[in-house]
Write an enzyme that holds these catalytic residues in place. Structure first.
Site, PDB file in Angstrom:
ATOM      1  N   HIS A 252       0.884  -1.169   0.000  1.00  0.00           N
ATOM      2  CA  HIS A 252       0.000   0.000   0.000  1.00  0.00           C
ATOM      3  C   HIS A 252       0.924   1.222   0.000  1.00  0.00           C
ATOM      4  O   HIS A 252       1.447   1.618   1.041  1.00  0.00           O
ATOM      5  CB  HIS A 252      -0.898  -0.014   1.234  1.00  0.00           C
ATOM      6  CG  HIS A 252      -1.895  -1.134   1.241  1.00  0.00           C
ATOM      7  ND1 HIS A 252      -2.881  -1.244   0.287  1.00  0.00           N
ATOM      8  CD2 HIS A 252      -2.053  -2.193   2.084  1.00  0.00           C
ATOM      9  CE1 HIS A 252      -3.616  -2.310   0.544  1.00  0.00           C
ATOM     10  NE2 HIS A 252      -3.131  -2.919   1.613  1.00  0.00           N
ATOM     11  N   GLU A 280      -1.300  -6.651  -2.185  1.00  0.00           N
ATOM     12  CA  GLU A 280      -2.376  -5.674  -1.987  1.00  0.00           C
ATOM     13  C   GLU A 280      -1.993  -4.315  -2.585  1.00  0.00           C
ATOM     14  O   GLU A 280      -2.221  -3.270  -1.982  1.00  0.00           O
ATOM     15  CB  GLU A 280      -2.715  -5.534  -0.498  1.00  0.00           C
ATOM     16  CG  GLU A 280      -3.096  -6.841   0.171  1.00  0.00           C
ATOM     17  CD  GLU A 280      -3.540  -6.691   1.619  1.00  0.00           C
ATOM     18  OE1 GLU A 280      -3.872  -5.550   2.035  1.00  0.00           O
ATOM     19  OE2 GLU A 280      -3.580  -7.714   2.345  1.00  0.00           O
ATOM     20  N   ASP A 282      -1.660  -0.847  -4.122  1.00  0.00           N
ATOM     21  CA  ASP A 282      -2.308   0.376  -4.584  1.00  0.00           C
ATOM     22  C   ASP A 282      -1.347   1.533  -4.323  1.00  0.00           C
ATOM     23  O   ASP A 282      -0.435   1.430  -3.498  1.00  0.00           O
ATOM     24  CB  ASP A 282      -3.684   0.620  -3.945  1.00  0.00           C
ATOM     25  CG  ASP A 282      -3.703   0.483  -2.427  1.00  0.00           C
ATOM     26  OD1 ASP A 282      -2.686   0.772  -1.778  1.00  0.00           O
ATOM     27  OD2 ASP A 282      -4.761   0.104  -1.877  1.00  0.00           O
TER      28      ASP A 282
END
Length: 488
Positions: A252, A280, A282
């Site tokens: 992240h 994950e 982003d």
């Protein structure tokens, strides 16, 4: 006996025989069906991400929410067409699957699993033991050691056992360390001590013998105290004979802040003999985002993709969602957003093009629903090749370089060698998407097995890390197979 997840018949609990061997790595791929990950027929330049990923034996995944899969057709269409792997965003977490003790609800998890199976997606089960999103009966249970261990074992047996044989990887224990590398306080650690991790791994191996068992956390993308804690824990687990197959780096990230040692960190975990994945991903932006922000975000996505692609043991990149409109970021980080590959209206962003190109596709593809532009001649150029060179990241005495080579000649290249000279004494330390060598200031990048064919008008992107002593000045000339290229 328990009902199977479709309610059609009863199936016995799957247990792991003492003589059974764990199926990991290439054996797991064979067990699950090698066609999912085996090299596919060449994908068209503008094919979806999953087609290019499959061609390279790679997984490009997304976290998927069951309610959006059911209620938003555009979301579901992109989720199935673009990604060959999937993670349940919330539907397999403890509060969702066992909201009351001994009372299990698999409705949303089953919806997710049905979608993934219908779309031939590898599944990462997420997550079995985590300090967050716990029902109050677990978090505030005031259990004895033996009672909590029994609660944990029953939960793992029911959840992992229900989907045994359908899950490729389980995030068994999630976010167990603090930023300084100390253990995170949780009902599991506070009651059972650090052994709860080994216990959970062994329990999951019993419940789902063929799934790979992983740990997963945020802010361990670079080499730091927290990632060091995982590195040391994995070595300790291995020394005890505890089953552990992989580590998930959540990634992240903040726009423009990809750790400069991401690839080195991935490599050191892979060197332990386990697999690594970006689980994950982003990249959040200070809002409102302008075009330069989106271009930086695209560069960050490309850097992450290239870092994973450069390490043999890095098997997948998963983005944490499909569209910006449903991202968790704005609700968690005030004033930040737009972290994903598709915007609020499901239009492709520059980040999508960056991932597409990193997987071997073209850039600037049409948005979903656009008409086929037909075959067009490549634009005229001043030579048989064009080279774009950029510095993606700099740190201390090192930097990351990216090069895009376009074949502007009239025929396809079946094998290529790019040559250039560093003007400032830079030295390549490692590279990806090409075979790199250096003699003095002269650098040669040669095609790999999978990107040796370069049709006329098509491009290939390669990258490297290098050291310098005061200057990362750009090369001013390049040759491709001995012929001079124009520089853009």
């Amino acid at each position: 006996m328990r009902l199977d997840r479709h309610g059609g018949h009863e199936t016995p609990r799957r247990t792991r025989a003492g003589s059974a061997r764990r199926v990991t790595g290439a054996a797991l791929a064979a067990f699950l069906g090698a066609a999912v990950l085996a090299p596919a027929a060449p994908a068209a330049a503008d094919s979806p991400l999953r087609d290019h990923a499959a061609q390279q034996g790679f997984e490009i995944g997304a976290a998927l929410a069951s309610d959006h899969l059911q209620n938003d057709s555009q979301y579901a269409d992109l989720a199935g067409s673009e990604f060959n792997a999937a993670t349940p965003e919330n539907s397999m977490k403890w509060e969702s699957t066992e909201p009351s003790r001994g009372q299990f609800d698999f409705g949303n998890a089953d919806t997710f699993m049905d979608f993934a199976q219908q779309n031939d997606q590898k599944v990462r089960g997420h997550t079995l033991v985590w300090h967050s999103q716990l029902p109050s009966w677990v978090e505030n249970g005031n259990f004895s050691q033996s009672e909590l261990r029994s609660v944990m074992e029953n939960h793992i047996d029911e959840v992992a056992g229900r989907y045994a044989g359908d899950i490729a990887y389980w995030d068994v224990a999630n976010e167990i360390f603090m930023g300084d590398g100390s253990w995170r306080n949780s009902v599991f650690y506070d009651t059972l001590g650090p052994d709860f991790v080994a216990d959970a791994l062994r329990m999951t191996a019993e419940a789902d013998p063929n799934a790979e068992l992983w740990l997963n956390d945020y802010s361990i993308d670079g080499i730091n105290a927290k990632s060091d804690a995982y590195y040391n824990l994995i070595q300790d687990l291995q020394s005890q004979g505890v089953p552990i197959d992989g580590i998930g780096l959540q990634a992240h990230l903040i726009n423009g802040q990809v750790p400069g040692d991401l690839q080195q960190n991935i490599q050191r975990f892979a060197d332990l003999g386990i697999e690594v994945a970006i689980t994950e991903l982003d990249v959040r932006i200070d809002m409102p985002a302008d075009q330069s922000d989106l271009e930086q975000q695209a560069q960050d996505y490309r850097t992450v993709m290239d870092a994973c692609g450069a390490v043999d043991g890095c098997v997948a990149v998963t983005v944490w969602g499909v569209s910006d409109q449903y991202s968790w970021v704005p609700d968690t980080f005030d004033g930040q957003g737009a972290p994903l590959l598709f915007d609020d209206n499901y239009q492709r962003k520059p980040a999508y093009d960056a991932v597409h190109e990193a997987l071997g596709g073209s850039t600037g593809g049409e948005d979903p629903g656009d008409e086929d532009p037909g075959d067009e001649d490549p634009p005229p150029s001043s030579g048989p090749c064009d080279v774009s060179y950029s510095v993606a990241n700099e740190w201390g005495s090192g930097f990351t370089g990216q090069i895009t080579v376009t074949n502007d000649g009239g025929s396809a290249l079946n094998g290529w060698d790019l040559e250039f000279d560093f003007p400032g004494g830079q030295q390549i330390t490692n590279g990806w998407s090409a075979d790199w060598s250096q003699s003095g200031s002269t650098v040669t990048a040669s095609n790999t097995d999978w990107n040796g064919s370069l049709p006329a008008g098509e491009s290939v992107s390669i990258g490297f890390n290098a050291d310098h002593s005061g200057s990362s000045a750009e090369p001013d000339s390049f040759t491709l197979n001995g012929e001079s290229c124009s520089v853009s």
